[in-house]
Design an enzyme around this catalytic site. Structure first.
Site, PDB file in Angstrom:
ATOM      1  N   HIS A   1       0.862  -1.186   0.000  1.00 61.35           N
ATOM      2  CA  HIS A   1       0.000   0.000   0.000  1.00 61.35           C
ATOM      3  C   HIS A   1       0.893   1.229   0.000  1.00 61.35           C
ATOM      4  O   HIS A   1       1.172   1.825   1.039  1.00 61.35           O
ATOM      5  CB  HIS A   1      -0.913  -0.026   1.231  1.00 61.35           C
ATOM      6  CG  HIS A   1      -1.997   1.005   1.229  1.00 61.35           C
ATOM      7  ND1 HIS A   1      -3.199   0.828   1.882  1.00 61.35           N
ATOM      8  CD2 HIS A   1      -2.070   2.234   0.662  1.00 61.35           C
ATOM      9  CE1 HIS A   1      -3.954   1.899   1.717  1.00 61.35           C
ATOM     10  NE2 HIS A   1      -3.272   2.785   0.989  1.00 61.35           N
TER      11      HIS A   1
ATOM     12  N   HIS B   1       1.296   4.714  -2.456  1.00 59.85           N
ATOM     13  CA  HIS B   1       0.923   5.561  -3.588  1.00 59.85           C
ATOM     14  C   HIS B   1       2.190   6.278  -4.055  1.00 59.85           C
ATOM     15  O   HIS B   1       2.768   7.065  -3.295  1.00 59.85           O
ATOM     16  CB  HIS B   1      -0.126   6.582  -3.165  1.00 59.85           C
ATOM     17  CG  HIS B   1      -1.404   5.966  -2.699  1.00 59.85           C
ATOM     18  ND1 HIS B   1      -2.445   5.690  -3.551  1.00 59.85           N
ATOM     19  CD2 HIS B   1      -1.804   5.546  -1.464  1.00 59.85           C
ATOM     20  CE1 HIS B   1      -3.444   5.137  -2.866  1.00 59.85           C
ATOM     21  NE2 HIS B   1      -3.069   5.041  -1.594  1.00 59.85           N
TER      22      HIS B   1
ATOM     23  N   HIS C   1      -9.517   0.437  -1.699  1.00 61.68           N
ATOM     24  CA  HIS C   1      -9.553   1.144  -0.426  1.00 61.68           C
ATOM     25  C   HIS C   1     -10.972   1.041   0.138  1.00 61.68           C
ATOM     26  O   HIS C   1     -11.948   1.326  -0.559  1.00 61.68           O
ATOM     27  CB  HIS C   1      -9.215   2.620  -0.625  1.00 61.68           C
ATOM     28  CG  HIS C   1      -7.765   2.908  -0.833  1.00 61.68           C
ATOM     29  ND1 HIS C   1      -7.004   2.276  -1.776  1.00 61.68           N
ATOM     30  CD2 HIS C   1      -6.938   3.793  -0.205  1.00 61.68           C
ATOM     31  CE1 HIS C   1      -5.763   2.742  -1.730  1.00 61.68           C
ATOM     32  NE2 HIS C   1      -5.698   3.668  -0.779  1.00 61.68           N
TER      33      HIS C   1
ATOM     34  N   GLU D   1     -11.442   2.976   5.713  1.00 63.40           N
ATOM     35  CA  GLU D   1     -10.491   3.902   6.358  1.00 63.40           C
ATOM     36  C   GLU D   1     -11.327   4.937   7.098  1.00 63.40           C
ATOM     37  O   GLU D   1     -11.374   4.958   8.319  1.00 63.40           O
ATOM     38  CB  GLU D   1      -9.595   4.559   5.320  1.00 63.40           C
ATOM     39  CG  GLU D   1      -8.634   5.583   5.911  1.00 63.40           C
ATOM     40  CD  GLU D   1      -7.895   6.388   4.850  1.00 63.40           C
ATOM     41  OE1 GLU D   1      -6.901   7.045   5.236  1.00 63.40           O
ATOM     42  OE2 GLU D   1      -8.289   6.385   3.677  1.00 63.40           O
TER      43      GLU D   1
ATOM     44  N   ASP E   1       1.592   4.015   2.808  1.00 59.73           N
ATOM     45  CA  ASP E   1       0.547   4.823   2.180  1.00 59.73           C
ATOM     46  C   ASP E   1       1.138   5.973   1.363  1.00 59.73           C
ATOM     47  O   ASP E   1       1.424   5.807   0.181  1.00 59.73           O
ATOM     48  CB  ASP E   1      -0.431   5.322   3.240  1.00 59.73           C
ATOM     49  CG  ASP E   1      -1.788   5.700   2.676  1.00 59.73           C
ATOM     50  OD1 ASP E   1      -1.981   5.576   1.454  1.00 59.73           O
ATOM     51  OD2 ASP E   1      -2.672   6.127   3.457  1.00 59.73           O
ATOM     52  N   ASP E   2       1.303   7.133   1.978  1.00 60.62           N
ATOM     53  CA  ASP E   2       1.856   8.319   1.313  1.00 60.62           C
ATOM     54  C   ASP E   2       2.988   8.865   2.193  1.00 60.62           C
ATOM     55  O   ASP E   2       2.817   9.865   2.903  1.00 60.62           O
ATOM     56  CB  ASP E   2       0.766   9.375   1.130  1.00 60.62           C
ATOM     57  CG  ASP E   2      -0.366   8.892   0.246  1.00 60.62           C
ATOM     58  OD1 ASP E   2      -0.238   8.986  -0.984  1.00 60.62           O
ATOM     59  OD2 ASP E   2      -1.379   8.407   0.791  1.00 60.62           O
TER      60      ASP E   2
END
Length: 350
Positions: free
Chosen positions: A25, A27, A205, A208, A286-287
């Site tokens: 996961h 991005h 996704h 969340e 994630d980011d």
């Protein structure tokens, strides 16, 4: 299941860093560090709404997923040419190799770029070239997952899929990301059915900020093989039982959850509850450029905040990440053997 030998608490941070792992996961646009944003803006003549790297970092005080996405899309505006996408992915993969990531399955958002006039061949060309080079130069296996933006229409997603048709040999699967609330998975039922017909893996996704019902829909309507995030599953006992029984992986992102106020802090995160319920949870970043940490930061900070997590949990999380990947079975087994050997090396002296 491998029973982890005794490992002293003070040896656990080093073990978390050294352990081979998969990141499922990530991005790639979310790994765009402020320094690179400004360097690419200068290279490509793009004006930014921030005067300096410092001013940009100050904008990272997010209160929700949407407040993050506003900054995220502004940063992505500097990505224009194939070399930009190559440089972005290469920088992430070099960092992943330092964190002992053996396998990375990288999300990218084509609509973020095609809406600005960037051709999809440009995006995929740069990202795929970096993945190819990473295997040879860094020893990292990497694949691409094309994500549809859920705040846009399904018709827009179909148009993106059509553009991607000549490039599907470079893409392992499709996903669904962006603003979750108000955009349930069933909005994209037809395009995901088409992707499955094309032989693509499917992830989404869900859960969340959205409710457990979105996780059910991702599983039953989209036929998702993995749930990205999924932390709201704890609100539904029947869903938790299904996720555990079917070993449906959750790609959990602790620092992201903290940064976006899904939990008030890492000490309140429900990762231990997910693991104790037998769910195939994994840890991911994630980011990372926006949320304060790459994958090893997520491991070390989460374990520090949650002392009930042990070396056995660490092994399980890494094992789950390989099991949940879309890599060839032979690669999965090899990485899991390397994982066991790593834990044995870190065991307390007899």
């Amino acid at each position: 299941m491998f029973k982890v030998p005794p490992i002293a608490a003070d040896r656990l941070p080093g073990l978390l860093a050294a352990a081979p792992k998969a990141e499922l996961h990530i991005h790639i646009e979310g790994s765009l560090e402020p320094d690179m944003i400004f360097a690419l803006a200068q290279r490509n003549g793009v004006a930014l709404p921030y005067a300096s790297v410092h001013d940009l970092r100050r904008a990272y005080a997010f209160t929700s997923l949407q407040s993050f996405l506003d900054v995220y899309y502004a940063g992505a505006s500097v990505l224009l040419h194939e070399q930009d996408f190559y440089d972005l992915a290469q920088a992430y993969l070099a960092r992943a190799a330092m964190d002992n990531v053996a396998r990375a399955e990288i999300f990218f958002d084509p609509q973020t770029h095609t809406a600005r006039g960037v051709d999809l061949h440009t995006v995929v060309g740069g990202l795929h070239r970096a993945c190819t080079d990473a295997r040879q130069n860094l020893g990292v296996s990497a694949s691409l997952i094309l994500c549809f933006l859920r705040h846009l229409s399904e018709e827009d997603a179909f148009a993106t899929l059509e553009q991607a048709m000549p490039l599907l040999d470079r893409i392992v699967g499709v996903g669904l990301d962006s603003s979750e609330l108000g955009h349930p998975p069933e909005k994209f039922a037809r395009v995901f059915a088409r992707c499955r017909q094309l032989g693509l893996h499917v992830v989404a996704h869900a859960g969340e900020e959205g409710p457990p019902a979105y996780i059910w829909s991702a599983l039953d309507v989209l036929k998702a093989e993995r749930i990205d995030h999924g932390v709201q599953a704890v609100r539904d006992a029947a869903l938790m039982q299904r996720l555990a029984q079917e070993r449906i992986p959750l790609t959990v992102c602790p620092l992201s959850n903290q940064k976006l106020c899904v939990f008030p802090g890492l000490a309140a995160h429900n990762l231990p509850q997910l693991l104790e319920a037998g769910l195939a949870a994994t840890v991911n970043s994630d980011d990372p450029a926006y949320f304060g940490g790459y994958i090893n930061d997520n491991f070390t900070q989460t374990f520090a905040a949650l002392p009930m997590l042990t070396a056995q949990h660490a092994w399980q999380l890494a094992f789950n990440s390989f099991e949940a990947s879309f890599a060839p079975e032979a690669d999965k087994r090899r990485w899991q053997q390397q994982l066991q050997a790593c834990f044995e090396r870190h065991a307390d002296p007899a």
